[in-house]
Design an enzyme around this catalytic site. Structure first.
Site: not given
Ligand code: NAD
Length: 257
Positions: A139, A152
């Site tokens: 991130s 985080y």
């Molecule tokens: P999201 O909530 O759509 O996806 C998160 C995923 O992780 C989901 O598929 C969820 O089911 C899974 N998950 C959660 N707990 C879990 C567990 N215990 N076991 C297995 N799977 C689990 O969110 P996203 O934004 O797509 O996030 C995905 C990644 O991207 C994360 O690591 C997040 O930190 C990172 N990220 C997101 C953003 C953003 O702006 N959305 C920015 C930077 C980084």
């Protein structure tokens, strides 16, 4: 890019970025293994849809990324793992002195420790296959901090450190390990923060998007899950063979400032 015959395991991929990455890897020809901690019909249906649309093999395997043994079992059950995308992640927003201990533990377990277990299990499989790609979805918060996100930010800085270490440990092998550092991407993880933030700042949800969330992102636009999938596909390409142990920002300029 032709990833035909490669198998990609994407943790936390029944939603958001992980699902977008799975689609782009499948479009590039890779067989994909989707994952989350649930075992619903709709989870398996996501894999079926990818298989039908792209012609690759796609499966969904339930494994809870907060549990080390399930992280390792995911790689074993996948049967092959040429590409590992450590993507599963959760968020909680609170001041450090009010941060619930169980939220801290869950964020460190899912966002950081899971990648230790999956990477440890996947590297021997990659070595046997003679090729491998580890892509960690870190991130902008792996490079910069924001208030109220101590767990985080700690987990994401940690995974950037792990990425550098694995890059060095595999440097002489045909295996790379890199981290992508997205800024804000409009996924359920971000959408869930909007109503509470609106209350906190006494703003409308649109104002929260413009003045709080995208305030950090100079482009004033969200990155998309398709764009992030494209960057993962690039990291799996021959052009990226000498890129390892590094971070790629996809943040509309956030960390340039
Ligand atoms: P999201 O909530 O759509 O996806 C998160 C995923 O992780 C989901 O598929 C969820 O089911 C899974 N998950 C959660 N707990 C879990 C567990 N215990 N076991 C297995 N799977 C689990 O969110 P996203 O934004 O797509 O996030 C995905 C990644 O991207 C994360 O690591 C997040 O930190 C990172 N990220 C997101 C953003 C953003 O702006 N959305 C920015 C930077 C980084």
């Amino acid at each position: 890019m032709d990833l035909k015959g490669k198998t990609a395991v994407i943790t936390g991929s029944n939603s958001g970025i992980g699902l977008g990455v799975a689609w782009e890897l499948a479009r590039a020809g890779a067989n994909v293994v989707l994952n989350s901690f649930t075992d619903r019909e709709e989870d398996h249906a996501l894999a079926e849809e990818i298989a039908q649309e792209t012609g690759v093999e796609a499966r969904y395997i339930k494994a809870d990324m907060s549990k080390g043994d399930e992280c390792r079992a995911l790689i074993e059950q996948a049967g092959a793992c040429d590409i590992l995308v450590n993507n599963a992640g959760i968020q909680h927003v609170a001041a450090i002195d009010e941060f619930p201990v169980e939220k801290w533990d869950a964020i460190i377990a899912i966002n950081l420790t899971s990648a230790f277990h999956t990477t440890a299990a996947a590297l021997p499989v990659m070595r046997k296959a003679g090729w491998g790609r580890v892509v960690n979805i870190a991130s902008a918060h792996g490079l910069r901090a924001s208030p109220f996100k101590s767990a985080y930010v700690s987990a994401k800085h940690g995974i950037v450190g792990m990425t550098k270490t694995v890059g060095l440990e595999t440097a002489k092998e045909p295996i790379t390990c890199n981290a992508i550092c997205p800024g804000y991407v409009l996924t359920p993880l971000v959408e869930a923060q909007i109503p509470d933030t609106a209350k906190e700042y006494d703003m409308s949800e649109d104002e929260v998007i413009a003045k709080v969330i995208l305030e950090k992102q100079p482009s004033k636009e969200f990155a998309t899950v398709k764009e992030l999938g494209g960057v993962v596909v690039f990291l799996c390409s021959d052009a990226a063979a000498q890129m390892t142990g590094t971070t790629l920002s996809v943040d509309g300029g956030w960390t340039a400032a």
